[in-house]
Scaffold this active site. Structure first.
Site, PDB file in Angstrom:
ATOM      1  N   ARG A  34      54.980 -64.848 -21.720  1.00 33.04           N
ATOM      2  CA  ARG A  34      55.821 -63.657 -21.823  1.00 33.04           C
ATOM      3  C   ARG A  34      57.161 -63.848 -21.121  1.00 33.04           C
ATOM      4  O   ARG A  34      58.082 -63.065 -21.322  1.00 33.04           O
ATOM      5  CB  ARG A  34      55.093 -62.405 -21.329  1.00 33.04           C
ATOM      6  CG  ARG A  34      54.729 -62.414 -19.881  1.00 33.04           C
ATOM      7  CD  ARG A  34      53.956 -61.172 -19.485  1.00 33.04           C
ATOM      8  NE  ARG A  34      54.784 -59.962 -19.430  1.00 33.04           N
ATOM      9  CZ  ARG A  34      55.679 -59.695 -18.493  1.00 33.04           C
ATOM     10  NH1 ARG A  34      55.907 -60.561 -17.518  1.00 33.04           N
ATOM     11  NH2 ARG A  34      56.369 -58.574 -18.523  1.00 33.04           N
ATOM     12  N   GLU A  77      29.751 -78.370 -12.202  1.00 32.42           N
ATOM     13  CA  GLU A  77      30.074 -78.220 -10.771  1.00 32.42           C
ATOM     14  C   GLU A  77      31.475 -78.735 -10.450  1.00 32.42           C
ATOM     15  O   GLU A  77      31.851 -78.786  -9.300  1.00 32.42           O
ATOM     16  CB  GLU A  77      29.046 -78.948  -9.911  1.00 32.42           C
ATOM     17  CG  GLU A  77      27.613 -78.649 -10.260  1.00 32.42           C
ATOM     18  CD  GLU A  77      27.312 -77.161 -10.308  1.00 32.42           C
ATOM     19  OE1 GLU A  77      26.785 -76.696 -11.329  1.00 32.42           O
ATOM     20  OE2 GLU A  77      27.605 -76.469  -9.325  1.00 32.42           O
TER      21      GLU A  77
END
Ligand code: 6GU
Length: 197
Positions: free
Chosen positions: A153, A115
């Site tokens: 990238r 949780e």
């Protein structure tokens, strides 16, 4: 650029980055990705990483101490490491955030499960909280992969020189024309004449 992922499920990261562009970037030493098992930083016999929440309520909460020890271990190797907690409560990840993060040399990505984490993790052990969108995942692991991919990238050299123009601007990318390759005719959908000449 270095990425340390703090997770209870390090095996999730064994294959996704071995393929294609990021696999090559790792081979070239441009990026380094390490999955760190939070459970390895427990001190008790049963290697417990979660516990019931004070005050009751549903589910289990990730304990603060194993995460603190894992963070301290990473920080002791590099005090400049920037610590990110992946949580749906975090600020929405976008291309601008990817660009900002790509200027750092070392990111630590903490993946929550159950949780959530003890509030003191958020208060004491992270620099920033990031979400990848308005939906709930079972844990931060897939979100960490998204962040690592989008940031990597942008690291110089990761994309080949023919691809690096893509770095220019995200809006250019969104505005790009549709792309085609052979064959020129396919099931009644033909490549526009202007591209064939
Ligand atoms: Cl970062 N974590 C989880 N568990 N769910 C998400 C998320 C992160 N981003 C969007 N949903």
């Amino acid at each position: 650029m270095r990425f340390d992922i703090l997770t209870l499920f390090p095996a999730m990261f064994s294959s996704p980055f071995q393929e294609s562009i990021l696999g090559k970037a790792i081979e070239k030493g441009l990026i380094e990705i390490r999955a760190v098992n939070i459970r390895d930083f427990t001190l008790d016999k049963h290697r417990i990483v979660d516990d019931a929440p004070y005050g009751g309520g549903q589910g289990m909460v990730m304990k603060v101490e194993p995460i603190a020890r894992a963070m301290e271990w990473v920080k002791s190797q590099d005090s400049s490491a920037w610590r990110i907690y992946l949580t749906p409560q975090g600020r929405r990840f976008d291309q601008e955030k990817a660009r900002t993060l790509s200027s750092r040399s070392h990111l630590v990505l903490l993946c929550g499960r159950y949780e959530g984490v003890d509030e003191r993790v958020r208060e004491l052990l992270v620099d920033e909280e990031i979400s990848i969108g308005d939906y709930v995942l079972t844990g931060g692991e897939l979100a960490a992969m998204v962040v690592i991919d989008a940031v990597s990238r942008l690291v110089p050299g990761v994309l080949g020189s023919d691809q690096s123009a893509e770095e220019d601007s995200f809006s250019d990318f969104l505005l790009e024309y549709p792309q085609y390759t052979r064959p020129s005719h396919f099931k009644g959908k033909d490549v526009p004449e202007v591209l064939l000449s």
